[in-house]
Design a protein around this motif. Structure first.
Motif, PDB file in Angstrom:
ATOM      1  N   LYS A 191       9.462   8.409  -4.256  1.00 49.02           N
ATOM      2  CA  LYS A 191       8.071   8.801  -4.116  1.00 49.02           C
ATOM      3  C   LYS A 191       7.305   8.392  -5.375  1.00 49.02           C
ATOM      4  CE  LYS A 191       9.603  13.014  -1.738  1.00 49.02           C
ATOM      5  NZ  LYS A 191       9.560  14.495  -1.765  1.00 49.02           N
ATOM      6  N   PRO A 192       6.003   8.248  -5.279  1.00 49.12           N
ATOM      7  CA  PRO A 192       5.223   7.916  -6.486  1.00 49.12           C
ATOM      8  C   PRO A 192       5.455   8.914  -7.625  1.00 49.12           C
ATOM      9  CG  PRO A 192       3.882   7.559  -4.549  1.00 49.12           C
ATOM     10  CD  PRO A 192       5.154   8.202  -4.069  1.00 49.12           C
ATOM     11  N   GLU A 193       5.699  10.155  -7.289  1.00 54.18           N
ATOM     12  CA  GLU A 193       5.926  11.164  -8.323  1.00 54.18           C
ATOM     13  C   GLU A 193       7.281  11.017  -9.010  1.00 54.18           C
ATOM     14  OE1 GLU A 193       4.934  11.698  -5.158  1.00 54.18           O
ATOM     15  OE2 GLU A 193       5.816  13.553  -4.352  1.00 54.18           O
ATOM     16  N   ASP A 194       8.113  10.124  -8.528  1.00 54.77           N
ATOM     17  CA  ASP A 194       9.368   9.818  -9.212  1.00 54.77           C
ATOM     18  C   ASP A 194       9.157   8.811 -10.343  1.00 54.77           C
ATOM     19  OD1 ASP A 194      10.926   9.881  -6.013  1.00 54.77           O
ATOM     20  OD2 ASP A 194      11.067  11.429  -7.555  1.00 54.77           O
ATOM     21  N   THR A 195       7.954   8.287 -10.454  1.00 53.58           N
ATOM     22  CA  THR A 195       7.649   7.337 -11.521  1.00 53.58           C
ATOM     23  C   THR A 195       7.822   8.000 -12.878  1.00 53.58           C
ATOM     24  OG1 THR A 195       6.098   6.062 -10.167  1.00 53.58           O
ATOM     25  CG2 THR A 195       5.827   5.937 -12.561  1.00 53.58           C
TER      26      THR A 195
END
Length: 116
Positions: free
Chosen positions: A85-89
């Motif tokens: 997910k983008p929040e895993d960036t």
């Protein structure tokens, strides 16, 4: 003990990555190993731990999407991440604890960016 992390990169949402962290030096001293991550402006947070006996612990944010493993013959710990997910960036840092618990060694970090 020196730790060299690799495997980061740019991946689309829903994609997968496998991070690797190879240990060198006095590897006989290593017990537990694992991964933290740090996103810009946020504190470093635990992602997963694997003990010397292969027990695993996952953060809630990674549970079900990440698998940590180790190959002691190669002195390497892996983090397989799916359904990214983008929040895993974040920058992902591997660590290794000395068996006596008196020291933690850190790798240099590998950047994971999840974006379309």
């Amino acid at each position: 003990v020196q730790l060299q992390a690799s495997g980061g990169g740019l991946v689309q949402p829903g994609g997968s990555l496998r991070l690797s962290c190879a240990a060198s030096g006095s590897v006989f001293m290593i017990g537990d190993m694992g991964w933290y991550r740090q996103a810009p402006g946020k504190q470093r947070e635990l992602v997963a731990t694997i003990t010397s006996g292969d027990s695993t612990i996952y953060a809630d944010s990674a549970n079900g999407r990440a698998t940590i493993s180790r190959d002691d013959a190669k002195n390497t710990v892996y983090l397989q991440m799916n359904s990214l997910k983008p929040e895993d960036t974040a920058a992902y840092f591997c660590y290794a604890d000395r068996r006596d618990g008196h020291r933690r060694y850190w790798g240099q970090g590998t950047q994971v960016t999840v974006s379309s």
